[in-house]
Design a protein around this motif. Structure first.
Motif, mmCIF file in Angstrom:
data_model
loop_
_atom_site.group_PDB
_atom_site.id
_atom_site.type_symbol
_atom_site.label_atom_id
_atom_site.label_comp_id
_atom_site.label_asym_id
_atom_site.label_seq_id
_atom_site.Cartn_x
_atom_site.Cartn_y
_atom_site.Cartn_z
ATOM 1 N N ASP A 280 35.932 -36.249 35.437
ATOM 2 C CA ASP A 280 34.579 -36.174 34.866
ATOM 3 C C ASP A 280 33.771 -37.455 35.479
ATOM 4 N N THR A 281 33.188 -37.406 36.442
ATOM 5 C CA THR A 281 32.507 -38.706 37.317
ATOM 6 C C THR A 281 31.161 -38.994 36.589
ATOM 7 N N ASN A 282 30.347 -37.959 35.929
ATOM 8 C CA ASN A 282 29.265 -38.287 35.641
ATOM 9 C C ASN A 282 29.207 -38.577 33.747
ATOM 10 N N GLN A 283 30.171 -38.573 33.478
ATOM 11 C CA GLN A 283 30.721 -38.939 31.784
ATOM 12 C C GLN A 283 29.838 -38.157 31.018
ATOM 13 N N ASP A 284 29.728 -36.686 31.216
ATOM 14 C CA ASP A 284 29.132 -35.724 30.482
ATOM 15 C C ASP A 284 30.230 -34.901 29.549
ATOM 16 N N GLY A 285 31.375 -35.380 29.639
ATOM 17 C CA GLY A 285 32.464 -34.661 28.920
ATOM 18 C C GLY A 285 32.969 -33.385 29.611
ATOM 19 N N ALA A 286 32.514 -32.910 30.955
ATOM 20 C CA ALA A 286 33.170 -31.750 31.497
ATOM 21 C C ALA A 286 33.612 -32.130 33.073
ATOM 22 N N HIS A 287 34.585 -31.790 33.357
ATOM 23 C CA HIS A 287 35.211 -31.964 34.721
ATOM 24 C C HIS A 287 34.180 -31.434 35.820
ATOM 25 N N ASP A 288 33.934 -32.457 36.651
ATOM 26 C CA ASP A 288 32.626 -31.994 37.619
ATOM 27 C C ASP A 288 32.965 -32.489 39.376
ATOM 28 N N THR A 289 34.074 -33.257 39.285
ATOM 29 C CA THR A 289 34.464 -33.456 40.813
ATOM 30 C C THR A 289 36.018 -33.433 40.907
ATOM 31 N N TYR A 290 36.559 -32.650 42.065
ATOM 32 C CA TYR A 290 37.884 -32.459 42.248
ATOM 33 C C TYR A 290 38.332 -33.097 43.640
ATOM 34 N N TYR A 291 39.457 -33.765 43.309
ATOM 35 C CA TYR A 291 40.135 -34.613 44.541
ATOM 36 C C TYR A 291 41.363 -33.911 44.751
ATOM 37 N N PRO A 292 41.642 -33.695 46.193
ATOM 38 C CA PRO A 292 43.101 -33.206 46.551
ATOM 39 C C PRO A 292 43.937 -34.327 46.214
ATOM 40 N N CYS A 293 45.183 -34.093 45.910
ATOM 41 C CA CYS A 293 46.129 -35.280 45.455
ATOM 42 C C CYS A 293 47.317 -34.920 46.278
ATOM 43 N N VAL A 294 48.340 -35.898 46.086
ATOM 44 C CA VAL A 294 49.758 -35.914 46.602
ATOM 45 C C VAL A 294 50.670 -36.304 45.400
ATOM 46 N N ARG A 295 51.796 -35.600 45.375
ATOM 47 C CA ARG A 295 52.594 -35.918 44.300
ATOM 48 C C ARG A 295 53.558 -37.290 45.073
ATOM 49 N N ILE A 296 53.937 -38.447 44.103
ATOM 50 C CA ILE A 296 54.588 -39.263 44.428
ATOM 51 C C ILE A 296 55.754 -39.788 43.334
ATOM 52 N N ASP A 297 56.726 -40.462 43.943
ATOM 53 C CA ASP A 297 57.685 -40.981 43.160
ATOM 54 C C ASP A 297 57.627 -42.618 42.959
ATOM 55 N N THR A 298 56.944 -43.080 41.802
ATOM 56 C CA THR A 298 56.758 -44.433 41.763
ATOM 57 C C THR A 298 57.905 -45.182 41.237
ATOM 58 N N THR A 299 59.100 -44.614 40.709
ATOM 59 C CA THR A 299 60.323 -45.083 40.198
ATOM 60 C C THR A 299 61.365 -45.281 40.970
ATOM 61 N N GLY A 300 61.423 -44.499 42.048
ATOM 62 C CA GLY A 300 62.585 -44.484 43.057
ATOM 63 C C GLY A 300 63.630 -43.746 42.647
ATOM 64 N N ASP A 301 63.522 -42.862 41.548
ATOM 65 C CA ASP A 301 64.639 -41.817 40.973
ATOM 66 C C ASP A 301 64.762 -40.390 41.783
ATOM 67 N N GLY A 302 63.832 -40.422 42.585
ATOM 68 C CA GLY A 302 63.995 -39.142 43.439
ATOM 69 C C GLY A 302 62.970 -38.036 42.565
ATOM 70 N N GLU A 303 62.455 -38.258 41.775
ATOM 71 C CA GLU A 303 61.622 -37.117 40.725
ATOM 72 C C GLU A 303 60.051 -37.536 41.019
ATOM 73 N N PHE A 304 59.145 -36.420 41.325
ATOM 74 C CA PHE A 304 57.605 -36.822 41.330
ATOM 75 C C PHE A 304 57.487 -37.216 40.112
ATOM 76 N N ASP A 305 56.621 -38.171 39.911
ATOM 77 C CA ASP A 305 56.132 -38.642 38.514
ATOM 78 C C ASP A 305 54.790 -39.233 38.371
ATOM 79 N N SER A 306 54.139 -39.273 39.567
ATOM 80 C CA SER A 306 52.494 -39.545 39.625
ATOM 81 C C SER A 306 52.089 -38.626 40.743
#
Length: 118
Positions: free
Chosen positions: A73-99
């Motif tokens: 929600d980029t215009n803060q009206d309470g509704a999702h309005d912008t969509y971003y492609p994302c990539v899963r990552i492992d931030t802890t090094g345990d081999g599992e995607f967590d972020s």
């Protein structure tokens, strides 16, 4: 949420600094169509996440069971309005995607990391 009046010299898509009722200073973007002297509603960020009170939504748009899109929600009206492609990552090094990581500014560089729900 609280009402903000656009100051003189400011207009649509410009960033302005406002003060929330709790005293917190924040930068917000004047929505399209609102010019100086006009008003618009602002949703303060969640104190725990720093994001607008409407929580980001992690989505699987390909149907393969993997998160590949973040809705915000980029215009803060309470509704999702912008969509971003994302990539899963492992931030802890345990081999599992967590972020997930994504580019929120359009400059081609990943600049936001969101934890994935467990």
């Amino acid at each position: 949420k609280f009402m903000v009046k656009v100051p003189l010299g400011s207009g649509p898509t410009q960033s302005i600094v406002v003060q929330a009722p709790n005293g917190c200073l924040m930068s917000v973007e004047v929505p399209p169509g609102v010019s100086e002297g006009g008003s618009f509603w602002v949703m303060p960020p969640d104190p725990d996440t720093g994001f607008a009170a409407t929580a980001p939504l992690l989505m699987d748009t390909s149907g393969d069971g993997a998160v590949d899109m973040v809705a915000m929600d980029t215009n803060q009206d309470g509704a999702h309005d912008t969509y971003y492609p994302c990539v899963r990552i492992d931030t802890t090094g345990d081999g599992e995607f967590d972020s997930v990581v994504f580019d929120s500014t359009g400059d081609g560089m990943a600049d936001k990391v969101l934890p994935m729900p467990k």
